[in-house]
Each structure stands twice: as structure tokens, then as C-alpha cells.
Design a protein around this motif. Structure first.
Motif, PDB file in Angstrom:
ATOM      1  N   UNK A 431       0.836  -1.195   0.000  1.00  0.00           N
ATOM      2  CA  UNK A 431       0.000   0.000   0.000  1.00  0.00           C
ATOM      3  C   UNK A 431       0.876   1.251   0.000  1.00  0.00           C
ATOM      4  N   UNK A 435       1.464   4.080  -2.923  1.00  0.00           N
ATOM      5  CA  UNK A 435       1.332   5.514  -2.608  1.00  0.00           C
ATOM      6  C   UNK A 435       2.567   6.278  -3.085  1.00  0.00           C
ATOM      7  N   UNK A 440       1.965  10.486  -3.447  1.00  0.00           N
ATOM      8  CA  UNK A 440       0.906  10.892  -2.522  1.00  0.00           C
ATOM      9  C   UNK A 440       1.488  11.672  -1.347  1.00  0.00           C
ATOM     10  N   UNK A 446      -3.789   9.135   4.296  1.00  0.00           N
ATOM     11  CA  UNK A 446      -4.678   9.011   5.456  1.00  0.00           C
ATOM     12  C   UNK A 446      -6.136   8.882   5.023  1.00  0.00           C
ATOM     13  N   UNK A 447      -6.493   9.510   3.915  1.00  0.00           N
ATOM     14  CA  UNK A 447      -7.888   9.495   3.454  1.00  0.00           C
ATOM     15  C   UNK A 447      -8.170   8.382   2.455  1.00  0.00           C
ATOM     16  N   UNK A 448      -7.223   7.470   2.253  1.00  0.00           N
ATOM     17  CA  UNK A 448      -7.424   6.404   1.271  1.00  0.00           C
ATOM     18  C   UNK A 448      -8.354   5.324   1.832  1.00  0.00           C
ATOM     19  N   UNK A 449      -9.216   4.869   0.958  1.00  0.00           N
ATOM     20  CA  UNK A 449     -10.266   3.940   1.356  1.00  0.00           C
ATOM     21  C   UNK A 449      -9.718   2.511   1.372  1.00  0.00           C
ATOM     22  N   UNK A 450      -9.092   2.140   2.472  1.00  0.00           N
ATOM     23  CA  UNK A 450      -8.528   0.797   2.594  1.00  0.00           C
ATOM     24  C   UNK A 450      -9.544  -0.154   3.224  1.00  0.00           C
ATOM     25  N   UNK A 451      -9.172  -1.411   3.201  1.00  0.00           N
ATOM     26  CA  UNK A 451     -10.089  -2.466   3.637  1.00  0.00           C
ATOM     27  C   UNK A 451     -10.195  -2.545   5.151  1.00  0.00           C
ATOM     28  N   UNK A 459     -10.588  -0.978  11.998  1.00  0.00           N
ATOM     29  CA  UNK A 459     -11.211   0.054  11.163  1.00  0.00           C
ATOM     30  C   UNK A 459     -10.130   0.886  10.481  1.00  0.00           C
ATOM     31  N   UNK A 460      -9.153   1.327  11.265  1.00  0.00           N
ATOM     32  CA  UNK A 460      -8.016   2.052  10.707  1.00  0.00           C
ATOM     33  C   UNK A 460      -6.867   1.051  10.589  1.00  0.00           C
ATOM     34  N   UNK A 461      -6.551   0.660   9.367  1.00  0.00           N
ATOM     35  CA  UNK A 461      -5.416  -0.215   9.104  1.00  0.00           C
ATOM     36  C   UNK A 461      -4.149   0.398   9.733  1.00  0.00           C
ATOM     37  N   UNK A 464      -2.857   3.255   7.927  1.00  0.00           N
ATOM     38  CA  UNK A 464      -3.633   4.486   8.084  1.00  0.00           C
ATOM     39  C   UNK A 464      -3.369   5.135   9.443  1.00  0.00           C
ATOM     40  N   UNK A 468      -2.126   8.853   9.897  1.00  0.00           N
ATOM     41  CA  UNK A 468      -2.875   9.784  10.741  1.00  0.00           C
ATOM     42  C   UNK A 468      -1.935  10.481  11.724  1.00  0.00           C
ATOM     43  N   UNK A 475       1.063  18.726  10.697  1.00  0.00           N
ATOM     44  CA  UNK A 475       0.172  19.889  10.809  1.00  0.00           C
ATOM     45  C   UNK A 475       0.520  20.763  12.010  1.00  0.00           C
TER      46      UNK A 475
ATOM     47  N   UNK B 327     -14.970   2.094   7.896  1.00  0.00           N
ATOM     48  CA  UNK B 327     -13.906   3.095   7.839  1.00  0.00           C
ATOM     49  C   UNK B 327     -14.445   4.437   7.353  1.00  0.00           C
ATOM     50  N   UNK B 331     -13.937   7.831   9.313  1.00  0.00           N
ATOM     51  CA  UNK B 331     -13.124   8.874   8.682  1.00  0.00           C
ATOM     52  C   UNK B 331     -13.923  10.143   8.451  1.00  0.00           C
ATOM     53  N   UNK B 353     -14.054  -0.037  -1.007  1.00  0.00           N
ATOM     54  CA  UNK B 353     -13.139  -1.116  -0.659  1.00  0.00           C
ATOM     55  C   UNK B 353     -13.735  -1.937   0.479  1.00  0.00           C
ATOM     56  N   UNK B 430      -5.895  -3.684  -0.866  1.00  0.00           N
ATOM     57  CA  UNK B 430      -5.488  -2.318  -0.543  1.00  0.00           C
ATOM     58  C   UNK B 430      -4.557  -1.726  -1.593  1.00  0.00           C
ATOM     59  N   UNK B 434      -5.488   1.714  -3.443  1.00  0.00           N
ATOM     60  CA  UNK B 434      -4.568   2.859  -3.496  1.00  0.00           C
ATOM     61  C   UNK B 434      -4.323   3.269  -4.944  1.00  0.00           C
ATOM     62  N   UNK B 437      -7.365   5.281  -6.056  1.00  0.00           N
ATOM     63  CA  UNK B 437      -7.352   6.617  -5.457  1.00  0.00           C
ATOM     64  C   UNK B 437      -6.460   7.566  -6.262  1.00  0.00           C
TER      65      UNK B 437
END
Lengths: 476, 476
Positions: A431, A435, A440, A446-451, A459-461, A464, A468, A475, B327, B331, B353, B430, B434, B437
Motif C-alpha cells: 500500500x 502511494x 501521494x 490518510x484518506x485512502x479507502x482501505x479495507x 477500522x483504521x489499518x 492508516x 494519521x 500539521x 472506515x 473517517x 473497498x 489495498x 490505493x 485513489x
């Protein structure tokens, strides 16, 4: 064009090119010169053959000489190309029947790489090996074989150095193995030797195992090796391989002391076999490997290079780099075969994506991991390491997965990543590699729709979670 | 802004938004109204609770009411929001103490989705369940519990419908279970019931299981279910759930015949809970879910929607779509929480996904899989299916992995993909997600530097084999 497509080297890149070219252009002659008896063998499988998980050396041939013949490839084994004349478009070949000049229409240099072992005194002693050829691998396996149960070894396999294998088969197996170097080969051989109940000592000059994978992965691998009974000598430089007085190894001496050992494996790196073009107009890159363009062509028209002897463009830096890996060789060889057949095909970029298994620990890395290298490439790197579950917390069988991601502070561009864990960890590096290939930012990742499904990922791989946390730090 | 940030719904999207908002802006009041007793429960874990792999319902709460309180979230359970007045910026709430009006500064509608079961006659009979709430899931598990060993069930867990659980705990476990619907819930519940040695019958109106995963995955899953003793009734529409004459289920009748069953689970889909805004200026999308922009905001200023009740932008089509997944809810909720706190954060695109486990078969899908849907989105789809090894051929433990990739003929743009196999198959989707995306072409995917090591992947990962074959077909 009547002269053949000549390929120097019958391994992954060379035979991928030959096969693809024959399919694309069945009328053109393709000649492959291979200096050894083996072709197209799976380098990466060797530790598992020694371990005993792979039954036969022959299982690791992805293309046998007779397969090559069926594809119409003129494969000449035990033919070494010793010179290239780019003006005359010929190569000088030394074969069993003497030397001759072979004209070429196009030329692919696919000479691979060789194990570095010379700097260590005593590397020539009996029982000291590098794991970079089928012959030495077969000898190591024979050495581990109880002479009372010789079927584990394979002295009679076609192409193998029978005398060498029989010599080690006749010996009593060693009780202690010393491994010099804690890279891929060192870590994989530690697992292989431990499976034979050897007392295993691994010496690594830096304090960290698997340096290209960064510190967090190195630490988890060190922990895993220790848990499996491997004695680590980190930060110890091996000064010499000691003799037993009879021309065989007796142990190793390092800056930290000395250890008796009946078997020594040296895995301190490889270097590109680019010497063949040293006295030709073909240019080398900074790494010493052959410089190529996006089609794998060198600065000399009609002369290509692919695989472990060649540089390729790095997906993150945009500069050329030498990262000798199996997929790269296969992909570049295949692309060159197609390009030479008249259909220009890019060889693709490299990201340095690599995975390695250390007992049950799965490790992956891709892109720029080392901060100095990132700075050299003009970036201002920031890394964050997270440890996240591999499955939903309530679902059984999950494992702590350590992810480190690195980004450029200014742009947020993802530069690289590493991963370690025991549950489907390694493959998740793909992954991150995908990217990188797409430039990327960490925010985009962070906003990629993973499984997500409890048995496979929270929920958050973990990737991810890493994105995050790193994005949060960028930031701030 | 003195009025609070009001959130309707205390599950993934709602509580992610509340938590993130409180972290970003600790001074602002956040009020969450949840109509039920449960908050933040792991919908996707329910089949594994029924199966017995998860010990307690409480394990599946990602945030307990007391966690919420610690984060400073004013969480009001058993408070149902029954109306929204976007002119007055108030919501009408029905709670244990009656009805009241709650002013809001910003509003997030995170009302989720509900299981569809009404079309089936007999769905109200005792022993017929949907698996879409903690209460019904607890009741199913209680029903499977031998009254002699009641510790398997959890009648006394806080928040649970104790009467319902005790009612089913008192019954003898059923011997046969009928499942209506062969989607995620149906396939996962088949595995759960088989683990309890029930005779399992699964009815699916289409000829294919797991329709969003396409035919090649559906076939492998059907094969797996049959190997594990599940009787499949494919192409059979269930006409009604039959009564046993005493108000409980006795079996099901379908277009193919009838089967006796003491337990029936209906999993024929879910629909968005968007009714709350039906009589407001808030617009719905074509799917019936709430339309949102890239920040999750609806057409009404200050009113947001996230999670299973909302549409989002699809990464491949660029159009809005409704794909309710865990997810996405987490998100989007988190992004809205941050945006409302004054830091505009995109919710991200969805690619659809999804992964699912069916016994030992791991399945994944992403993007556009169905050709009709691809054509509706303006593409000219071409798909290729390959079966490739999950590891180097010589390395033990590999498994046949089926990959289908779909691309647009004209542009070569990758549109979607599916995967099925028993060895680390699902998580490989994934890589495809990716790629989607990033609008990659199949040729670009083919040249991506993915991981290779014998225990984890062959030289060409199954995803790359898929790309190679599809790209070859595109070039022809």
C-alpha cells in the motif's frame, strides 16, 4: 536486422528478456550466454532450501534449460562473455570449445551481482560460504545433513557441483554456525540454522539488524531472533574467520571476542557485476552499476542493461539508484525484451520495496527510510512510528504491528515506510509502495479507502494509523 | 458561537466527530443524541460474537458511555431526535422525560442505516432475526446456547435487552438455521452457525453470492461454503418465513421448495436512515442517502451528514454514491468534527473497498466491479481474471489467489478489482484501492514496485499478474 539479440547472463533479467522477446518476435534469433551451469534460479529461495522447507534445488528453477529451448532461446551455459566491442557490435565469448566473437544486433547486459566476501580474512577456508550460488547453497545443505540420512542432500542433481556437495555430505554436521552480517541473508540464514538446532551466532557491525528497514523494524527483528535462541553480536565487527588448523573454519574473531564455529556464512552485501563494460563507452552510475534510461538502454545505442547489474530511476527521488531485487530484474528484463522487439516499454521506477521474514516476524520497507538519504535527495524528513493492531481488538489472532512512515515536512509528500509484525504485516507495505509510486502526500494516504473487516484489519489499518499520526505531526 | 455542536447518532460517525471535535476545541459543548442504549458498537464484529470467537458484547464497544463522558461529550442515550428545523436551528428530541427542543450551532446527522427485512412475510416471528443491533445479536447467541451451559450467553450485560436474551436462553438451541441473503451478513453468519454444528441453509435470490465482489469471488466462496457443509440455495427467492403455529419460525419457503428451520436470519441489505431530514431543505442523493460535499456538509449551511446515512464522492466515477462501510463512517465523522472546529478537512473519497472472510476464504473488492455500473459511469469496461500463487511456487503454504481487474478500454484507467484466496489475499486489495485513489492506469500498476519474498509473494504478486494480463489484453 540480421544479427541476433544477445543477452549476457541467464538469470531473472536475461531470461525474462529472452522469453518476452521470443514471444513478441518469434523470427529473431536470441542467444543467451550464461557462464555457470545454472540458469534462472531463485536466489531468494536459498535460505529456505537450507532450512529444509524446499525439497529440491530443482524446485527453485523458474525456467529450466529445456524450457528455454522450447521457447526457441539459444541458451549457451558455461559460456562466459569476457569482452564487449560496442564499435564492432560483438562480444567475446569463452566457452568449452574456446574463444569466439559473437556479433549482436542488440545487446542486453544482465550479469547480476556477486556476494562481497573478500574483506574478511579466512573467507577461503573450508566451511565458510556465501549464499549467492546454487553450488554453495547445496554444499551448506549437505553440510547440515547427517551422513546417516543423506537423502536430505542432493549430490546428484543435474548442474550441481557434485564434488563439493559430496565433500560436505561426508562431514559430521557442525554444532555451531556463525553468520557474518545481519542483512537479508544473515537474518534468513539464522532462521534456517536454528531449524537444524544449531547454536547460531550472528555478527553485525552496526548496532542494528536489517539496516535498510530502519531502527523500529531492526529492534523487533533482534527481539525475535533472541526469542528463538539466536545469539546476537550487534556492534561487533568480525575481524577474521579463524582456521581450525586443517584448512577448515574453526570460528570467528570479532571486536567483541571470539566464537568457535564449524560453519561460517558471510552475507555482508553484494556488488554489481559491471566489470564487463568497464573498458567500453558504456557508462556506469555513481553506485558502480550500469546507468540506464527509462527503457533500460545504456548511453550506447542498442546496448541495454537490466537486473542486479543496472541502476534504475527511483520513484521518490527521481534520481538513479541501485537496488538489486528480484521483481526489478524480472520486470526490467521483460520490458527490454519487448522494447528490443520494437514495442518501446518503460522498465518502470523502483521504490526499493522489500520484504523479509525472520522466524514469524514479517518485515517490509519501501522508499526513503534513512533520514540522511532523504536529506541528500533534497527533502526535510520527519518520521513517526506507531504500533497498531493488525485486526479489530476484539477479534482473536491480531498482532502488534509497527509502522514507521516518513514524509517531507514542507510538502507533506510521503517519502517511505517500514512495517513489522507477525500477522499479515509484510504485504501491507505494498500500500505504501503504491502511494509512493503516485507521489501521494501523507494526508492523501490518510484518506485512502482501505479495507476493514475484523479478521483482517481494524477500522483504521496500521498503515492508516501511521499516516494519521504523521499527518498530525506535520500539521502541528 | 454559543449553541452546541449537536450530533444525531452515537455510533462510528457520530462519536468520531464528537471525540475529534472535543480534542480540537475543548471549550465548545458537544451533545450526542442516541436513540438506543448502545453506542459505538462494532457492527462488523457481530457474526464473530455469535460464532463464539468474541467473548463479550462489551469487547465490541469502541467507546463506552463513560469513555465519552471522560472526553467531555454530553452523550444522551435513549434520546431520539424526531425532527429538525433548519430555519430555527433546532432539533426536536424525545427522551425519557418527554420531548424538548435543542438548539444547535452546527448539526451532524449520523443516523446510520437499518436492516431491510419487511418485504419478507414472517419476519416478525420469534426466532427470525436481522443482525443489525446488539440486542438481536445477543438474542441469537443466547438461542445457540445450551441452557445447561448458560455462561456462553450474556443476559446481564449492561445496556442489553435482558428480557429478550433470557427468552432465547431458555429455549433449546435450534438444529437448523436458514439464512436469507448471501451478502456479507449471510456469508459470515453461515460460518458462525456452522461453528455451532447447525445444519445451515443459505438462500440467495441471485445465482451468485457476495454480488458486489463479482462472479469469480462468488464462485470461490460458494465452493468454500459447500466444502464446509453449508447447503446453498442459489437462485432461490425466499417467499416467506413459515410459522411453527406457535408464533415462532418453523422454516422458510422459497421458489425452490421449503426447508424446516428453528432459526432464521435475514440479511438482504440495509438502507440509509435519512428519514429525519425528509421534510427539511436538506437534499438527498439518488440513493436515498443524504447528499454531502467534500467536507461532509449538506446543502444547508452548518448541517453535516456522515456515515451510513450519507453519500460520498466515489474515487473512480467522481460521482456521489452510497457505500455504507465502517472506515468511511469513522473517517468522515472525524473530518466533520475537525471541520466544525474550524479546521476544514475533506472527508475523502470512497472506493467501496471491502473485505470479507468466509471460513478460510479471504475476499476483497474495490472500485467498479460490475460492468453495467462501469458503463453507467461512462466507461468501456474490460475485465480479466487470473489465478496466481500467493507465494513462490516452491515455498510451502501458498494458495491459489484469484484476481480480477477491470479497466476502461479507451484510457487504460483501472476501474476496480476483486480478489479471493486463503493466504493473505484480502489485504492485497489495498494495493488496488490505493491505485484507484490515484487514477492509475493498468500499465502503471503493472510497473509498480511491489514486495517480493518467497514466504509472502511470488516475484510477480497476484495483483501484478492480474495487471500484466489485463494490460496485455488492452494492448491487443
Amino acid at each position: 536486422m540480421s544479427d541476433p539479440f544477445v543477452i549476457v547472463g541467464g538469470d531473472a533479467a536475461g531470461l525474462s528478456a529472452a522469453s518476452k522477446h521470443r514471444r513478441e518476435n518469434p523470427d529473431r534469433e536470441v542467444v543467451v550466454f550464461e557462464k555457470g551451469r545454472w540458469v534462472s534460479y531463485a536466489q531468494c529461495g536459498m535460505p529456505y532450501y537450507v532450512k529444509g522447507e524446499v525439497d529440491s534445488l530443482l524446485d527453485m528453477l523458474s525456467l529450466t534449460p529445456s524450457d528455454a529451448e522450447e521457447r526457441g532461446i539459444d541458451l549457451r551455459r558455461e559460456h562466459e562473455v569476457v569482452g564487449v566491442d560496442t564499435d564492432a557490435s560483438t562480444v567475446s565469448v569463452e566457452g568449452p570449445d574456446g574463444r569466439f566473437e559473437q556479433p549482436y544486433g542488440d545487446l542486453l547486459v544482465a550479469t547480476g551481482a556477486q556476494a562481497v566476501s573478500e574483506p574478511i580474512e579466512g573467507h577461503h577456508l573450508g566451511g565458510a560460504f556465501t549464499i549467492h550460488s546454487m553450488d554453495s547453497t547445496a554444499a551448506v545443505r549437505a553440510f547440515l545433513t547427517d551422513p546417516a540420512e543423506p537423502e536430505f542432500a542432493e549430490p546428484n542433481v543435474e548442474y550441481v557441483d557434485t564434488a563439493l556437495v559430496e565433500e560436505f555430505l561426508a562431514r559430521e554436521p557442525p554444532e555451531t554456525a556463525a553468520i557474518v552480517g545481519g542483512g537479508y541473508v544473515g537474518v534468513e540464514m539464522a532462521e534456517a540454522f536454528a531449524a537444524h538446532d544449531l547454536d547460531v551466532h550472528l555478527f553485525q557491525r552496526p548496532e542494528q539488524l536489517l539496516e535498510p528497514f530502519g531502527e523500529p523494524v531492526g529492534e523487533r527483528v533482534a527481539e525475535t531472533l533472541r526469542e528463538n535462541g539466536v545469539t546476537l553480536h550487534l556492534g561487533e565487527a568480525v575481524e577474521r574467520i579463524e582456521s581450525d588448523g586443517n584448512g577448515d573454519v574453526g570460528g570467528v574473531s570479532s571486536t567483541g571476542g571470539s566464537v568457535d564455529a564449524g560453519l561460517v556464512v558471510v552475507g555482508i552485501g553484494i556488488r554489481p557485476n559491471s566489470g564487463l563494460v568497464a573498458n567500453t563507452p558504456v557508462e556506469l552510475g555513481e553506485s558502480g552499476a550500469i546507468a540506464t534510461d527509462r527503457y533500460g538502454e545504456t548511453n550506447v545505442d542498442g546496448v541495454y542493461a537490466a537486473g542486479d547489474c543496472a541502476e534504475m530511476r527511483h520513484a521518490v527521488t527521481g534520481s538513479h539508484d541501485w537496488v538489486p531485487l528480484g521483481l526489478t530484474a524480472n520486470r526490467a528484463g521483460r520490458a527490454v525484451g519487448q522494447t528490443v522487439a520494437g514495442r518501446p516499454t518503460p522498465v518502470g521506477d523502483i521504490a526499493g520495496t522489500a520484504v523479509v521474514k525472520a522466524f514469524d516476524m514479517e518485515c517490509g520497507r519501501t522508499g526513503l527510510v534513512d533520514h540522511d538519504r532523504a536529506r541528500d535527495a533534497g527533502f526535510d524528513p520527519l518520521s513517526k512510528t506507531v504500533t497498531a493492531g493488525s485486526r479489530s481488538g476484539y477479534y482473536p489472532g491480531g498482532a502488534e504491528t509497527t509502522v514507521t512512515l516518513t514524509a517531507d515536512r514542507g510538502s507533506g509528500k510521503l517519502l517511505g515506510g517500514t512495517i513489522a509484525g507477525t500477522d499479515r504485516a509484510a504485504i501491507r507495505i505494498d500500500t505504501v509502495a503504491t502511494a509512493l509510486e503516485n507521489d501521494m502526500t501523507v494526508g492523501e494516504l490518510e484518506r485512502t479507502d482501505l479495507a476493514y473487516a475484523p479478521p483482517f484489519s481494524p477500522v483504521w489499518d496500521p498503515v492508516l494509523v501511521g499516516a494519521k499520526v504523521l499527518n498530525g505531526a506535520l500539521e502541528d
